[in-house]
Design a protein around this motif. Structure first.
Motif: not given
Length: 297
Positions: A112-117, A119-126, A140-147
């Motif tokens: 829903a947010i991507a339709k409003k904005y 080229n939005a890029v999302f970062f999800i904090d877990c 909901a994610s496409d890629r994982l950043i694994v610190p």
């Protein structure tokens, strides 16, 4: 998607001020947090509500240090409580799409947010757990950043990611009900491992110290084992590892004052009642490593 909401407090103005701002969002009716959105979806589990973008907040409205193109959905401690409701609804036999519908709740709000904005890029904090709300974040994610940090628990966490997300080495008794099997059966794609930052390393001559290198070697070995098991769970064949030096006072200033890295200058900053110095070497090393991380995204 972390119930501690640490990142939200930093975005909302830093330690202290951010906590006050977060409490106001939590006290609103409905709550202007991810928990407020999930309350709506618990009442409407199988279709979007039409209110999804109401939970999106512009960061600079709360923290003037941040740029105008940064938006966020605030974290919420009630995620831990809501996890039980998420599991119960997802486990219902009717409709047959219950599991898939519930596990796409976060994906729905991002869509829903991507339709409003554009080229939005999302970062999800877990947080480092695998609760029901984490499953929503993974879907909901496409890629994982694994610190990872230089400790044994981070090495074990790499193997856990392989098992919990991708079904690698899941005991046979649980294979049919594993997260990866259910995602596959419901046609839901899983993200790929994209980059593994080796965090907070103590460095000498721009290289991790021997003690840190030894622990990082264990993390790399576990990651390479996953790669040999299933190359498709990685974004590419190139190295996923990246050294991030210990930021020392830089990270303290960033989180306490809600300052983005590009606005931190050399000199003294007031942290509570004490002056904290940001040294040039520390700031330069961290900015260089952070630029490398961003270039890989």
């Amino acid at each position: 998607m972390c119930p501690q909401a640490n990142v939200s407090e930093v975005v909302l103005g830093g330690n202290g001020k951010g906590a006050v701002q977060l409490e106001k969002l939590l006290d609103a009716s409905p709550r202007r947090t991810i928990g407020g959105y999930l309350d709506e979806r618990i009442s409407s589990p199988h279709k979007m509500t039409g209110n999804e973008t109401n939970y999106l907040l512009r960061a600079c409205d709360y923290n003037a240090n941040l740029d105008e193109n940064i938006y966020f959905i605030a974290g919420d401690p009630s995620l831990e409580i809501q996890a039980e409701a998420i599991n119960q609804i997802a486990g219902q036999t009717l409709p047959s799409t219950s599991w898939a519908n519930v596990h796409q709740w976060l994906k729905d709000i991002l869509s829903a947010i991507a339709k409003k904005y554009d080229n939005a890029v999302f970062f999800i904090d877990c947080n480092p757990s695998f609760s029901a709300y984490t499953e929503l974040a993974i879907i909901a994610s496409d890629r994982l950043i694994v610190p990872c940090s230089a400790d044994g628990s981070s090495a074990r966490a790499i193997s856990n990611i392989g098992q919990l997300i991708y079904g690698i080495n899941v005991p046979a008794a649980y294979a049919a009900v594993s997260f990866s099997k259910r995602a596959k059966d419901n046609g839901l794609s899983l993200p790929t491992i994209h980059v593994v930052p080796l965090n907070r390393s103590t460095q000498y001559e721009q290289k991790a110290s021997k003690a840190f290198s030894a622990m990082y070697d264990a993390i790399k070995a576990r990651t390479n084992q996953l790669y040999q098991k299933d190359k498709s769970i990685f974004s590419s064949a190139r190295s996923v590892f990246l050294d991030i030096p210990d930021a020392h006072s830089v990270s303290v200033v960033t989180s306490h004052l809600g300052l983005p890295l590009h606005k931190i200058k050399l000199g003294k900053y007031k942290i509570h009642s004490k002056d904290t110095q940001v040294p040039k070497d520390s700031l330069d090393r961290y900015k260089t490593a952070f630029a490398d991380l961003v270039s890989r995204l």
